[in-house]
Motif scaffolding. Structure first.
Motif, PDB file in Angstrom:
ATOM      1  N   PHE A   1      53.771  65.640  68.763  1.00  0.00           N
ATOM      2  CA  PHE A   1      52.753  66.325  69.568  1.00  0.00           C
ATOM      3  C   PHE A   1      52.776  65.841  71.018  1.00  0.00           C
ATOM      4  O   PHE A   1      52.695  66.642  71.958  1.00  0.00           O
ATOM      5  CB  PHE A   1      51.378  66.063  68.938  1.00  0.00           C
ATOM      6  CG  PHE A   1      50.250  66.590  69.761  1.00  0.00           C
ATOM      7  CD1 PHE A   1      49.937  67.950  69.744  1.00  0.00           C
ATOM      8  CD2 PHE A   1      49.503  65.740  70.573  1.00  0.00           C
ATOM      9  CE1 PHE A   1      48.892  68.436  70.504  1.00  0.00           C
ATOM     10  CE2 PHE A   1      48.459  66.230  71.350  1.00  0.00           C
ATOM     11  CZ  PHE A   1      48.149  67.581  71.309  1.00  0.00           C
ATOM     12  N   VAL A   2      52.938  64.510  71.205  1.00  0.00           N
ATOM     13  CA  VAL A   2      52.979  63.951  72.557  1.00  0.00           C
ATOM     14  C   VAL A   2      54.178  64.490  73.326  1.00  0.00           C
ATOM     15  O   VAL A   2      54.079  64.886  74.496  1.00  0.00           O
ATOM     16  CB  VAL A   2      53.015  62.412  72.502  1.00  0.00           C
ATOM     17  CG1 VAL A   2      53.271  61.821  73.896  1.00  0.00           C
ATOM     18  CG2 VAL A   2      51.720  61.875  71.939  1.00  0.00           C
ATOM     19  N   TRP A   3      55.325  64.518  72.655  1.00  0.00           N
ATOM     20  CA  TRP A   3      56.524  65.060  73.324  1.00  0.00           C
ATOM     21  C   TRP A   3      56.358  66.553  73.631  1.00  0.00           C
ATOM     22  O   TRP A   3      56.805  67.043  74.676  1.00  0.00           O
ATOM     23  CB  TRP A   3      57.752  64.852  72.442  1.00  0.00           C
ATOM     24  CG  TRP A   3      58.352  63.482  72.604  1.00  0.00           C
ATOM     25  CD1 TRP A   3      58.384  62.490  71.682  1.00  0.00           C
ATOM     26  CD2 TRP A   3      58.998  62.977  73.774  1.00  0.00           C
ATOM     27  NE1 TRP A   3      58.996  61.381  72.192  1.00  0.00           N
ATOM     28  CE2 TRP A   3      59.397  61.649  73.478  1.00  0.00           C
ATOM     29  CE3 TRP A   3      59.266  63.505  75.034  1.00  0.00           C
ATOM     30  CZ2 TRP A   3      60.055  60.849  74.386  1.00  0.00           C
ATOM     31  CZ3 TRP A   3      59.933  62.710  75.937  1.00  0.00           C
ATOM     32  CH2 TRP A   3      60.318  61.404  75.629  1.00  0.00           C
ATOM     33  N   GLY A   4      55.738  67.278  72.755  1.00  0.00           N
ATOM     34  CA  GLY A   4      55.511  68.701  73.000  1.00  0.00           C
ATOM     35  C   GLY A   4      54.620  68.930  74.211  1.00  0.00           C
ATOM     36  O   GLY A   4      54.896  69.797  75.052  1.00  0.00           O
ATOM     37  N   VAL A   5      53.519  68.155  74.321  1.00  0.00           N
ATOM     38  CA  VAL A   5      52.631  68.276  75.480  1.00  0.00           C
ATOM     39  C   VAL A   5      53.360  67.903  76.762  1.00  0.00           C
ATOM     40  O   VAL A   5      53.222  68.566  77.803  1.00  0.00           O
ATOM     41  CB  VAL A   5      51.377  67.396  75.276  1.00  0.00           C
ATOM     42  CG1 VAL A   5      50.540  67.335  76.561  1.00  0.00           C
ATOM     43  CG2 VAL A   5      50.530  67.925  74.132  1.00  0.00           C
ATOM     44  N   ALA A   6      54.161  66.840  76.727  1.00  0.00           N
ATOM     45  CA  ALA A   6      54.889  66.396  77.917  1.00  0.00           C
ATOM     46  C   ALA A   6      55.877  67.461  78.401  1.00  0.00           C
ATOM     47  O   ALA A   6      55.964  67.764  79.598  1.00  0.00           O
ATOM     48  CB  ALA A   6      55.615  65.085  77.619  1.00  0.00           C
ATOM     49  N   ILE A   7      56.603  68.046  77.434  1.00  0.00           N
ATOM     50  CA  ILE A   7      57.572  69.078  77.818  1.00  0.00           C
ATOM     51  C   ILE A   7      56.867  70.310  78.362  1.00  0.00           C
ATOM     52  O   ILE A   7      57.314  70.935  79.340  1.00  0.00           O
ATOM     53  CB  ILE A   7      58.456  69.438  76.615  1.00  0.00           C
ATOM     54  CG1 ILE A   7      59.348  68.241  76.241  1.00  0.00           C
ATOM     55  CG2 ILE A   7      59.322  70.663  76.918  1.00  0.00           C
ATOM     56  CD1 ILE A   7      60.168  68.445  74.994  1.00  0.00           C
ATOM     57  N   PHE A   8      55.734  70.668  77.752  1.00  0.00           N
ATOM     58  CA  PHE A   8      54.976  71.838  78.216  1.00  0.00           C
ATOM     59  C   PHE A   8      54.459  71.636  79.643  1.00  0.00           C
ATOM     60  O   PHE A   8      54.584  72.514  80.506  1.00  0.00           O
ATOM     61  CB  PHE A   8      53.817  72.105  77.263  1.00  0.00           C
ATOM     62  CG  PHE A   8      52.925  73.231  77.683  1.00  0.00           C
ATOM     63  CD1 PHE A   8      53.338  74.549  77.555  1.00  0.00           C
ATOM     64  CD2 PHE A   8      51.677  72.977  78.236  1.00  0.00           C
ATOM     65  CE1 PHE A   8      52.526  75.593  77.953  1.00  0.00           C
ATOM     66  CE2 PHE A   8      50.858  74.018  78.645  1.00  0.00           C
ATOM     67  CZ  PHE A   8      51.286  75.334  78.509  1.00  0.00           C
ATOM     68  N   MET A   9      53.876  70.481  79.942  1.00  0.00           N
ATOM     69  CA  MET A   9      53.357  70.209  81.280  1.00  0.00           C
ATOM     70  C   MET A   9      54.486  70.141  82.309  1.00  0.00           C
ATOM     71  O   MET A   9      54.354  70.641  83.435  1.00  0.00           O
ATOM     72  CB  MET A   9      52.577  68.893  81.276  1.00  0.00           C
ATOM     73  CG  MET A   9      51.340  68.910  80.382  1.00  0.00           C
ATOM     74  SD  MET A   9      50.142  70.171  80.877  1.00  0.00           S
ATOM     75  CE  MET A   9      49.635  69.514  82.471  1.00  0.00           C
ATOM     76  N   ALA A  10      55.603  69.539  81.926  1.00  0.00           N
ATOM     77  CA  ALA A  10      56.745  69.473  82.846  1.00  0.00           C
ATOM     78  C   ALA A  10      57.290  70.871  83.128  1.00  0.00           C
ATOM     79  O   ALA A  10      57.670  71.186  84.267  1.00  0.00           O
ATOM     80  CB  ALA A  10      57.839  68.579  82.254  1.00  0.00           C
ATOM     81  N   SER A  11      57.306  71.725  82.117  1.00  0.00           N
ATOM     82  CA  SER A  11      57.787  73.099  82.320  1.00  0.00           C
ATOM     83  C   SER A  11      56.870  73.865  83.262  1.00  0.00           C
ATOM     84  O   SER A  11      57.332  74.630  84.115  1.00  0.00           O
ATOM     85  CB  SER A  11      57.876  73.823  80.971  1.00  0.00           C
ATOM     86  OG  SER A  11      58.785  73.161  80.109  1.00  0.00           O
ATOM     87  N   LEU A  12      55.547  73.663  83.134  1.00  0.00           N
ATOM     88  CA  LEU A  12      54.602  74.317  84.046  1.00  0.00           C
ATOM     89  C   LEU A  12      54.844  73.887  85.493  1.00  0.00           C
ATOM     90  O   LEU A  12      54.839  74.707  86.420  1.00  0.00           O
ATOM     91  CB  LEU A  12      53.163  73.998  83.635  1.00  0.00           C
ATOM     92  CG  LEU A  12      52.625  74.696  82.391  1.00  0.00           C
ATOM     93  CD1 LEU A  12      51.167  74.301  82.161  1.00  0.00           C
ATOM     94  CD2 LEU A  12      52.734  76.207  82.535  1.00  0.00           C
ATOM     95  N   GLY A  13      55.046  72.571  85.693  1.00  0.00           N
ATOM     96  CA  GLY A  13      55.315  72.088  87.052  1.00  0.00           C
ATOM     97  C   GLY A  13      56.605  72.657  87.613  1.00  0.00           C
ATOM     98  O   GLY A  13      56.664  73.065  88.788  1.00  0.00           O
ATOM     99  N   ALA A  14      57.648  72.745  86.800  1.00  0.00           N
ATOM    100  CA  ALA A  14      58.925  73.293  87.261  1.00  0.00           C
ATOM    101  C   ALA A  14      58.792  74.772  87.617  1.00  0.00           C
ATOM    102  O   ALA A  14      59.289  75.225  88.654  1.00  0.00           O
ATOM    103  CB  ALA A  14      59.990  73.097  86.179  1.00  0.00           C
ATOM    104  N   VAL A  15      58.084  75.535  86.773  1.00  0.00           N
ATOM    105  CA  VAL A  15      57.912  76.966  87.039  1.00  0.00           C
ATOM    106  C   VAL A  15      57.123  77.187  88.324  1.00  0.00           C
ATOM    107  O   VAL A  15      57.440  78.066  89.131  1.00  0.00           O
ATOM    108  CB  VAL A  15      57.212  77.647  85.841  1.00  0.00           C
ATOM    109  CG1 VAL A  15      56.766  79.064  86.209  1.00  0.00           C
ATOM    110  CG2 VAL A  15      58.132  77.675  84.632  1.00  0.00           C
ATOM    111  N   ALA A  16      56.095  76.365  88.550  1.00  0.00           N
ATOM    112  CA  ALA A  16      55.284  76.515  89.765  1.00  0.00           C
ATOM    113  C   ALA A  16      56.107  76.281  91.026  1.00  0.00           C
ATOM    114  O   ALA A  16      56.041  77.059  91.988  1.00  0.00           O
ATOM    115  CB  ALA A  16      54.096  75.553  89.713  1.00  0.00           C
TER     116      ALA A  16
END
Length: 383
Positions: A1-16
């Motif tokens: 779950f922690v890795w999933g949240v980290a990847i999701f937040m990093a993807s949001l920052g990259a897309v922005a």
């Protein structure tokens, strides 16, 4: 779950950040800088366009009247002379003069484009002329450029300053909407051999005239196609009702008239204007029309359009952003695509081949009666 949240937040920052870089490349990838190496420049001299202030040739006009309307009395002849004078001197600024001829049925079938070319004064210089000072890569336009009048016996001197804008070759890599300008050879939907800002505005006026009155003014003949109808007298009177819209709206309504400035242009600004009487002992000299255009001070600065955010910069920005947030590169993307396409297909195919080979080997080893009894046993067992 922690890795999933980290990847999701990093993807949001990259897309922005990737979206921000893309928007910058689309909307504002250029810069206008100031240059001062004036010793290497070649300054082009301004051009001028001269127009007759009174265009009617009375002798030709009388012949046209006799041909079209026959022999008429003096009052009617003067009426037709005034009409022809309105035709040859017509522009967007005096369309209202056609309104007094709108109800005259004798003018309905008159080809005003044709008679305008037959009665214009071209053989001698009249008493007064008007002229425009403009860039050699542009032409004057009604409502924006101001004409100047000069009469016989007068010597007019125009002193101008100039401002030049040049463009780097890399600017052509961008679309006009990105750089917010066009080069001369970027022609679009026009009969003109080159692109210019004023010609584009004239095209918009032609389209607006068609929209209001379903015809094109005859003085826009150069921009009209064979299928487009030229305005007659009633059509010109119709345009007079929308004169202000046609003249001014093209400069304010960007949606209807999306014209871009030229990427390279020269702008001349009048600094001073002097008029003198011509003094000479010869009468022929005093009846001349003279005007001079002079650049008083050559500028030591000019503007240059250049690309500050190129396509290569965009790719580098994408790569740096994705690498920072997700730790991947182009090879990572290739590996990701390979894993879920070619590698997956190959693995499934090899598994299918292996299962098929195992089934064939089993069929060869077992005798037919054993296979039959085995199959029957399986059927019984399943039952």
């Amino acid at each position: 779950f922690v890795w999933g949240v980290a990847i999701f937040m990093a993807s949001l920052g990259a897309v922005a950040l990737v979206t921000g870089s893309w928007q910058r490349y689309q909307a504002n990838p250029t810069v206008v800088s100031l240059q001062k190496n004036y010793r290497k420049w070649i300054t082009p001299f301004p051009a001028f366009t001269m127009c007759y202030h009174e265009n009617l040739n009375v002798t030709r006009a009388e012949k046209i009247i006799k041909k079209l309307w026959g022999k008429v009395h003096k009052v009617k002849k003067e009426y037709y002379i005034n009409f022809l004078n309105t035709v040859v001197n017509s522009s967007l600024g005096n369309l209202h003069e056609f309104e007094k001829y709108e109800q005259d049925s004798t003018l309905d079938n008159v080809n005003i484009k044709d008679i305008a070319s037959k009665v214009i004064l071209v053989s001698e210089l009249p008493g007064t002329v008007k002229f425009y000072v403009h860039s050699p890569d542009e032409m004057p336009i009604q409502g924006k450029d101001k004409p100047r009048l000069v009469s016989r016996g007068l010597d007019t001197e125009i002193i101008v300053t100039h401002r030049q804008t040049v463009a780097s070759p890399e600017l052509r890599q961008l679309y006009p909407v990105q750089r917010n300008c066009r080069f001369q050879d970027e022609i679009e939907n026009t009969k003109s051999p080159i692109y210019s800002y004023n010609i584009c505005k004239m095209e918009c006026r032609k389209q607006m005239a068609k929209q209001y009155c379903d015809c094109v003014p005859f003085f826009y003949k150069a921009f009209a196609t064979r299928e487009e109808k030229m305005c007659n007298t009633k059509g010109m009177a119709c345009l007079a009702k929308y004169k202000d819209n046609i003249t001014n709206e093209i400069f304010t309504n960007r949606e209807f008239c999306p014209c871009y400035q030229q990427c390279e242009n020269m702008e001349y600004i009048t600094e001073n204007e002097n008029t003198y009487e011509i003094e000479s002992e010869y009468e022929e000299v005093t009846q001349q029309v003279r005007f001079y255009i002079r650049i008083n001070h050559y500028t030591k600065t000019r503007l240059k359009r250049d690309v500050i955010f190129t396509y290569e910069d965009l790719v580098v920005s994408f790569g740096g952003t994705v690498s920072l947030f997700l730790g991947c590169s182009i090879l990572s993307g290739v590996e990701f695509v390979y894993f879920f396409t070619l590698r997956l297909i190959c693995k499934l195919w090899m598994q299918y081949r292996t299962n098929n080979n195992n089934r064939l080997q089993t069929d060869r080893i077992l005798p037919s009666d054993l296979r039959s009894s085995s199959q029957q046993h399986d059927i019984v067992t399943i039952t």
